[in-house]
Enzyme design. Structure first.
Site, PDB file in Angstrom:
ATOM      1  N   CYS A   1      60.981 -30.321  85.862  1.00 48.65           N
ATOM      2  CA  CYS A   1      62.338 -30.447  85.340  1.00 48.65           C
ATOM      3  C   CYS A   1      62.440 -31.714  84.503  1.00 48.65           C
ATOM      4  O   CYS A   1      61.455 -32.441  84.333  1.00 48.65           O
ATOM      5  CB  CYS A   1      63.358 -30.495  86.474  1.00 48.65           C
TER       6      CYS A   1
ATOM      7  N   ASP B   1      66.758 -38.160  42.586  1.00 46.95           N
ATOM      8  CA  ASP B   1      65.982 -38.716  41.483  1.00 46.95           C
ATOM      9  C   ASP B   1      65.925 -37.657  40.374  1.00 46.95           C
ATOM     10  O   ASP B   1      65.980 -36.459  40.657  1.00 46.95           O
ATOM     11  CB  ASP B   1      64.576 -39.061  41.980  1.00 46.95           C
TER      12      ASP B   1
ATOM     13  N   CYS C   1      61.248 -34.987  85.915  1.00 52.54           N
ATOM     14  CA  CYS C   1      59.802 -35.225  85.803  1.00 52.54           C
ATOM     15  C   CYS C   1      59.488 -35.933  84.490  1.00 52.54           C
ATOM     16  O   CYS C   1      58.671 -36.853  84.440  1.00 52.54           O
ATOM     17  CB  CYS C   1      59.039 -33.901  85.861  1.00 52.54           C
TER      18      CYS C   1
ATOM     19  N   ASP D   1      60.230 -37.952  44.446  1.00 53.51           N
ATOM     20  CA  ASP D   1      58.862 -37.447  44.496  1.00 53.51           C
ATOM     21  C   ASP D   1      57.808 -38.463  44.082  1.00 53.51           C
ATOM     22  O   ASP D   1      56.623 -38.233  44.276  1.00 53.51           O
ATOM     23  CB  ASP D   1      58.715 -36.212  43.600  1.00 53.51           C
TER      24      ASP D   1
END
Length: 755
Positions: free
Chosen positions: A13, A433, A16, A637
């Site tokens: 669960c 851009d 844990c 880019d």
């Protein structure tokens, strides 16, 4: 600083996950750790000078779990993972079947006790306490062994988790029943019936195992995107070695190998075409449906499909270095990451189990003290322990993140982390851009006019002369004219030239069959004494639209005019429109002059423009927008965009751009289609909405369920929550959360508008 992704085993669960996270953080040298319960992964950053991977694994082991490094991609690894999951499913299914059969017998045998009726068709031995003890024992300690083992490990590690709740709940019912079976006179002496509760223990274990089985299957479905990506990879490659063609396994391909690809085959690895040409279907990786023509010198991507011709290419990236492997790695890392919204759930689950145990003890004490009825105290205590399991709470966020990031990959959107996915839904300003983002990023002939008229033959003849001269120039505008000529059907080889000369800042000239051909600026033409008035009006119109013009003269007479521009991508205008309909401010950022920038902005519908911005100033512009209180996404880019991408709240890079820009961004658009920005933002909205639904259901379930299980309604209605129903509700709550998350698999972006 090194990073590692670990595959975790043994978690039951969200508690844990919290325990593992704490154990890893206790290792000296660990700087960052995110444990994802839904993905069963841990993303760890550590200082290799202070600790090692083995130390981290040892810490996880000491906490009662196991951890193994998670590889990005390797043939057979996906199969191994699939087989391990199938083996786990088979084991759970067998236990559910055995537990289900025994539970059904126990429930039928207990019907007379539960209903208070004499049911003649149920034999006496079916509800005999010893008979029920014999049937329940294997269910509890074989089918439910993992709960008790997990609870013991947690106890040794001075913690508690879901296993603790289940072990305490079912163990209490079982051992209470065993005590009554052995010493029935104890209750009889108190005037109570010696009733046993074996069947709740068996049924609860079976129902929780059923929930885990369904959960395991659902978790497998959340990773469907990764399996689909892995499944794209070719299994073999036709390699030329020692002059002979041979089919070899993909794992044996080496960088530099010459590979032959025939029509209809998958391209096995990344590389560069050296002979032949073909149309390649790259939609599996880029999302673009139109096949891309590839010829000598072009790059090809592994896992894409060769449609028409045969060709040879040289392998440049193999194994874990291929684009497909990198995409899978990014998706895996994103699915294993943790969203900020999960911190609340982590905070709750970190203290939830101890609080529930305290509530269960208080429930027992209160009911026993006030009523003296040990049976009532046991039933309510077991109900609280079972219904309070925080599984649903732990699954609420990671399952949605796993499905959301996987769905993004299917749509050509790589999301590097859950934080980016969550933050994207808050964006209210998009900075685009210009060059390479809104535009193609290279000069393209957009207009072509000849004085010889619009007859095709006249245009082609002049275009052939122009291409013959420009083919010898390295200028970007020359390349644009040559590419345009090829696209218009000008045959190659181009005509031979003599006396070629490139004049800096002016143009080029050469002789073709004793005819002087000159291509260049209007000013240069005037210097040569060539009259350009005949096409002057076109030049003015084109330049007003931010296009560069190039004149063509033959033997001292103007014959034609080119209009050249960095053309917009086909998706730019529609993407901007979609973003604006979503209520986002769209800003253009460029180093170009104001006139050119405004012309491009008008064409795509952008009203706010930052022009003549130097590369080192781009991040400052992003900061300025952030200072206005905006959550800013930057889309770019190039290398010069990297600082701005890093500065933005969410950096979105174009996959066709530079590695530096991609590395600096949070989201990568594989194909460069700007409509994918819309997809990314809408996917973020859908995922966060899904997470909030999951958290709401999980919180409401636990908040409402615990008081009811504790018997708050009993004094008013006489009604108690049967522990069996509590177990069923707990199992179904986890399944419902995962099922709700899986609805994201149906996500489709709404382009040209958002609602």
């Amino acid at each position: 600083m090194e990073s590692v992704n670990l595959r975790l085993k043994g978690m039951g669960c969200a508690s844990c996950a919290t325990r593992i996270e704490q154990a890893i953080y206790e290792v000296n040298g660990v700087r960052e750790c995110n444990v994802n319960f839904g993905a069963e992964q841990a993303a760890v950053k550590y200082n290799p000078r202070q600790t090692t991977l083995e130390d981290i694994q040892q810490a996880v082991s000491a906490a009662g779990y196991t951890a193994q490094p998670l590889e990005a991609l390797g043939m057979g690894e996906d199969d191994a993972e699939k087989k391990a999951r199938e083996a786990e499913e088979t084991k759970l299914r067998n236990k559910v079947i055995v537990g289900g059969i025994i539970s059904a017998i126990l429930v039928i045998g207990s019907l007379p006790m539960m209903t208070g009726l004499d049911i003649p068709w149920i034999p006496m031995w079916a509800h005999n306490a010893w008979f029920q003890f014999i049937l329940t024992t294997p269910v509890l300690f074989w089918c439910g062994k993992s709960f008790f083992v997990g609870a013991w490990k947690a106890f040794k590690g001075h913690s508690s988790n879901m296993n603790t709740l289940v072990a305490l709940g079912t163990g209490s019912a079982y051992f209470y029943s065993l005590f009554i079976t052995l010493f029935p006179v104890f209750l009889i002496s108190q005037g109570l019936k010696p009733e046993v509760y074996y069947e709740p223990a068996a049924v609860i274990v079976t129902l929780i195992l059923l929930g885990r089985l369904l959960e395991t299957r659902a978790k497998g479905e959340t990773s469907e995107a990764i399996r689909k990506l892995m499944g794209l990879q070719a299994r073999t490659a036709r390699v030329i070695r020692q002059g002979k063609e041979a089919d070899i396994p993909i794992q044996e391909v080496e960088v530099g190998d010459i590979i032959v690809v025939r029509p209809g085959e998958k391209i096995p690895v990344d590389g560069e075409v050296i002979e032949g040409s073909s149309a390649i279907d790259e939609s599996m990786v880029t999302g673009e449906p139109v096949p891309v023509t590839k010829q000598s010198g072009d790059e090809v991507i592994g896992a894409t499909i060769n449609k028409t011709g045969s060709f040879k290419f040289r392998a440049s990236r193999v194994g874990k270095d291929t684009m497909l492997a990198q995409i899978v790695k990014l998706v895996q890392e994103a699915q294993g990451s943790k969203a900020p919204i999960q911190r609340l759930a982590d905070l709750v689950t970190g203290v939830f189990v101890p609080v529930v145990i305290a509530i269960a003890i208080a429930t027992f004490v209160i009911w026993f003290d006030f009523t003296g009825n040990v049976t009532l105290a046991i039933i309510t205590t077991v109900g609280v322990l079972i219904i309070a399991c925080p599984c649903a709470l732990g699954l609420a966020t990671p399952t949605s993140i796993m499905v959301g990031t996987g769905k993004g990959a299917e749509n050509g959107v790589l999301i590097k982390g859950a934080e980016s996915l969550e933050l994207a839904h808050k964006i209210n300003s998009i900075v685009l851009d210009k060059t390479g983002t809104l535009t193609q990023g290279k000069p393209t002939v957009t207009d072509y006019l000849t004085l010889g008229g619009t007859a095709h033959d006249n245009e082609i003849k002049l275009l052939r002369l122009a291409a013959g001269v420009e083919n010898n120039s390295e200028h970007p505008l020359a390349e644009a004219i040559v590419e345009y000529a090829k696209a218009q059907g000008v045959e190659t080889p181009f005509p031979e030239i003599t006396d070629f000369e490139a004049i800096s800042g002016k143009g080029v000239q050469a002789k073709i069959s004793d005819r002087w051909v000159q291509i260049g600026t209007g000013r240069w033409m005037q210097e040569l004494g060539i009259d350009i008035q005949s096409l002057q009006s076109y030049r003015e119109t084109w330049e007003a639209a931010a296009k560069t013009t190039a004149w063509i003269a033959v033997d001292g007479e103007i014959e034609g005019l080119f209009g050249i521009a960095d053309a917009l991508k086909p998706s730019s205008a529609s993407a901007v429109k979609s973003l604006q309909k979503m209520g986002l401010e769209v800003v253009m950022l460029t180093g170009d002059n104001q006139k050119t920038a405004e012309a491009i902005a008008r064409e795509v519908g952008i009203t706010r423009v930052f022009a003549e911005v130097r590369p080192d100033q781009k991040s400052e512009r992003v900061k300025a927008l952030q200072s206005e209180g905006k959550v800013v996404a930057m889309v770019g880019d190039g290398i010069n965009d990297a600082p701005a991408l890093a500065q933005a709240d969410v950096g979105i890079s174009i996959g066709t751009g530079t590695d530096v820009a991609i590395a600096a961004s949070d989201i990568t658009l594989i194909s460069g289609d700007l409509q994918n920005i819309v997809t990314a933002i809408q996917l973020s909205h859908a995922t966060i909405k899904n997470i909030r639904q999951n958290l709401f259901f999980a919180f409401v379930y636990n908040t409402a369920g615990i008081p009811i299980a504790a018997g708050i309604l009993y004094p008013f209605t006489g009604w108690l929550l049967n522990p069996v129903l509590a177990g069923a509700a707990m199992a179904l709550s986890s399944v419902s959360v995962v099922t709700n998350a899986l609805r994201l698999r149906k996500f489709q972006a709404k382009l040209q508008g958002y609602s």
